[in-house]
Design an enzyme around this catalytic site. Structure first.
Site, PDB file in Angstrom:
ATOM      1  N   LEU A 194       4.926  -3.691  91.114  1.00 34.64           N
ATOM      2  CA  LEU A 194       4.577  -4.488  92.289  1.00 34.64           C
ATOM      3  C   LEU A 194       5.783  -5.282  92.787  1.00 34.64           C
ATOM      4  CD1 LEU A 194       1.063  -5.707  91.075  1.00 34.64           C
ATOM      5  CD2 LEU A 194       1.516  -4.071  92.902  1.00 34.64           C
TER       6      LEU A 194
ATOM      7  N   ALA B  16       4.469  -4.103  96.927  1.00 33.63           N
ATOM      8  CA  ALA B  16       3.797  -4.996  97.872  1.00 33.63           C
ATOM      9  C   ALA B  16       3.760  -4.352  99.254  1.00 33.63           C
ATOM     10  CB  ALA B  16       4.525  -6.337  97.928  1.00 33.63           C
TER      11      ALA B  16
ATOM     12  N   ASP C 283      23.543   6.476  92.426  1.00 35.30           N
ATOM     13  CA  ASP C 283      22.278   6.547  93.151  1.00 35.30           C
ATOM     14  C   ASP C 283      22.302   7.715  94.150  1.00 35.30           C
ATOM     15  OD1 ASP C 283      19.732   5.130  94.298  1.00 35.30           O
ATOM     16  OD2 ASP C 283      21.054   5.395  96.030  1.00 35.30           O
TER      17      ASP C 283
ATOM     18  N   LYS D 174      19.970  11.335  94.257  1.00 35.30           N
ATOM     19  CA  LYS D 174      19.271  11.861  95.437  1.00 35.30           C
ATOM     20  C   LYS D 174      19.797  13.244  95.802  1.00 35.30           C
ATOM     21  CE  LYS D 174      18.628   7.143  97.124  1.00 35.30           C
ATOM     22  NZ  LYS D 174      19.304   6.091  97.941  1.00 35.30           N
TER      23      LYS D 174
END
Lengths: 436, 436
Positions: free
Chosen positions: B12, B17, B203, B207
């Site tokens: 969360l 959220a 990162d 991907k």
């Protein structure tokens, strides 16, 4: 491996030949990705004898494309005939009525009859897919219908006609006028002998109405697209825009809205716009297409690629076929036709924005005073104004201005006040400026 | 309307959220497009007490996210915890083993364990989807897996890390150096306290390896990505590139190839590249991501949008959920894991291209002769060479050059010849130039 998906091809123009080439060239990878082979069973076209650069002998010939969907050995008909009505529509109807899937690249047919065909397809529980109808090889229908499906879209707009974009890019690069560049584009096969559908914005309006229906869950409403083309643009407009920090692009734009009584409205416009240099669409040159979708969570998504051509269009057609082979048969417009909203045309008078207005005026004293007085009386605030020397035809001068942000209705009112003014040698041209 | 699709959220943070906010805000349109509502049943996170700006009381709390997939009232688990292993992986495994679908934004986990998870998901006939793992809100997995599915891809490349692109854009706009801009990005929350994963290209490599697997039907091979980041770039490199007609962008690029013995090879590289001003990626600024896929029929497709952020990432997560609600459960990597090819890393020595090479050298006579002799001896042809004044540190001078098209191996050989040369104050920097 499962049974092949068997297709029939109606129409063997450049795109039809492209589909055959693609299915033959990429057969193995298509079968792997689709989970089963995609094979061509039957073909049909107006002229059986025409040379098309592909070997048609492996495929059954049908003289009447309308009956191909009724063949027992066909699962999907691919309609590449074109035209909003006539054989294309007849073929589409019989195919779906026969319980077969339809894939089409026909924007005019979908813009005019898409709701009827989608309702029939939903009732028959067959797929109706038309990725190739909008922006050629760019998977933008899928981008809106699936990739961006979580979003309420706030605006969808883009460069939807490659011919216009090619002409505008050429005008930009060479400083030549519209007619001149169009003639060259026709000679080189980039524009049709009768270019009306392209250069007057009708083709873009077809595509925009399809995108708007999917993005906003609206019943397709091609007739409400406020459409203007690029034929009135002059080299001087492009030069002027450049000096102000803009390029000119034919933009199709759709935006949902709410009327005073709370009922939904849909704004749809195809028009040349001034696009600021720092906007991604300002860098879309040549026959390229690009679509921007602004979602309430995704933010701005941009899809760009070749808007036409046999290869890209075939790529979109076969992507649809792979979806069907995989069993993806959703509502053609993302939600069932019965749930699409009636969204009447928005009143554009409430829109605000900045505009470029160009006048061709008589070269005599008082003209500027007359124009600026009309602007003042209509409440249009002028950000910049340029009067060029006498480069125009004998006795005519070009005056162009950019307005501050304000209601479009004020600009219309100013032009109404100037209507019939003897100083105006020609009707003024208004181009909206693409805002953020 | 059909039964709701019931989801559990593991994690969360800002994205979690965001997913809650999206599902609540767009509930009605999601239900219409998905054909059924998507509802949240259970949630889990490390810290139950943290304020998150969304009301969590409607949802069942699980202390142990690993068991959420085993709940009878959950159809899909959305994993947003992050990290290649640990709780995220445990949660993913138990979810799929319990016969539930998994949606994740976790690029590290997919890059390292995607094949195992996909094989498990295929065996269990459940969906495994990870649109949000690559390029945030941009539907590029769908673009390759479905929209471009008809094509053999010749090359896939793009700007895959928003933090790096933000830093490079800032360096470009302000002329400041890397460390300076990074510090500001960290202060403003655009870069992590430990920025290694982002700025060193890891990162982006995660991907890229995912995109390559889908585009080329290859087994994911993150470890073979030749990875370099942006931390060695100087403001002077960016200025130099600019004067030559380029911007510098961190580009991840993958390309299939064939070894001498005919077996398939895969080239994967993440590295800062010089991008010509007229390439669409040169206009991708700030935290934006963009992916180009070149298909053998589609031509160049470009997908662009926000590469990170709670809204865009949530948009991609919920697009996956809508696909699942619609019943779209295909092979996660487009073809079944068993059919993905082993594609060992390509030998980069055979690649040809143009390169930018920057040296920081001692300011003494003969240095240029030494460098240019090494270039000559290795067969590197120099297109342009610039030696700047003494703006660098005391006694150091920057020499930068652009090579003509030639084998990458020649550049490596030249640098090997110069290795340990006393004139070189620091190791040289080689940046490839993005070719057509």
């Amino acid at each position: 491996m499962a049974e092949p998906l068997r297709i029939a091809l109606a129409g063997l123009g450049t795109v039809g030949a492209g589909v055959i080439r693609l299915i033959e060239t990429n057969a193995e990878l298509i079968a792997r990705r689709a989970g089963r082979p995609i094979t061509i069973t039957a073909i049909s076209a107006r002229d059986r004898t025409k040379k098309r650069g592909v070997d048609l002998t492996p495929y059954a010939w049908e003289d009447d494309m309308v009956v191909m969907g009724e063949r027992g050995d066909v699962d999907v008909v691919v309609e590449l005939v074109g035209g909003s009505d006539g054989p294309a529509l007849a073929c589409a109807r019989t195919t779906i009525e026969a319980g077969k899937a339809l894939v089409t690249a026909n924007k005019a047919m979908i813009a005019h009859h898409g709701l009827e065909l989608a309702a029939k397809a939903e009732a028959a529980k067959v797929a109706l897919k038309f990725e190739a109808a909008v922006a050629g090889g760019i998977p933008v229908i899928k981008g809106l219908r699936e990739g961006g499906a979580a979003n309420a879209f706030e605006r969808v707009y883009g460069i939807l006609n490659g011919t216009c974009n090619f002409i505008l890019s050429q005008m930009e690069d060479t400083g030549r006028d519209f007619a001149d560049v169009l003639a060259e584009a026709q000679a080189r096969g980039y524009a049709e002998a009768d270019p009306t559908f392209d250069v007057e914005g009708i083709d873009a309006a077809h595509k925009l109405s399809i995108l708007a229906a999917i993005a906003f869950g609206a019943k397709i409403d091609f007739n409400s697209v406020d459409t203007a083309g690029i034929s009135r643009l002059r080299a001087a407009d492009i030069a002027q825009a450049d000096s102000l920090g803009y390029v000119i692009r034919l933009i199709g734009m759709a935006e949902p809205g709410i009327a005073a009584d709370g009922s939904p409205r849909l704004f749809q416009r195809v028009q040349p716009h001034l696009v600021p240099f720092d906007h991604p669409l300002a860098h879309v040159d040549g026959a390229t297409n690009a679509v921007v979708a602004e979602g309430n969570f995704s933010g701005r998504l941009l899809f760009q690629g070749a808007g036409a051509g046999d290869g890209p269009t075939a790529s979109a057609v076969v992507a649809d076929l792979i979806d069907i082979a995989r069993g993806e048969i959703g509502a053609p417009f993302s939600v069932p036709v019965a749930e699409l909203e009636e969204m009447p045309a928005a009143d554009t008078g409430h829109r605000t924005g900045r505009a470029y207005i160009r006048f061709i005026v008589a070269d005599r004293p008082g003209v500027l005073a007359e124009i600026t007085a009309a602007m003042r009386d209509a409440g249009v605030s002028i950000e910049s104004l340029i009067q060029k020397g006498r480069s125009e035809a004998e006795g005519e001068v070009m005056v162009s201005m950019v307005t501050h942000e304000g209601p479009e209705s004020a600009v219309s009112e100013a032009l109404r006040l100037l209507d019939g003014a003897p100083s105006l040698a020609r009707p003024p041209l208004v181009l909206h400026i693409l805002g953020d």
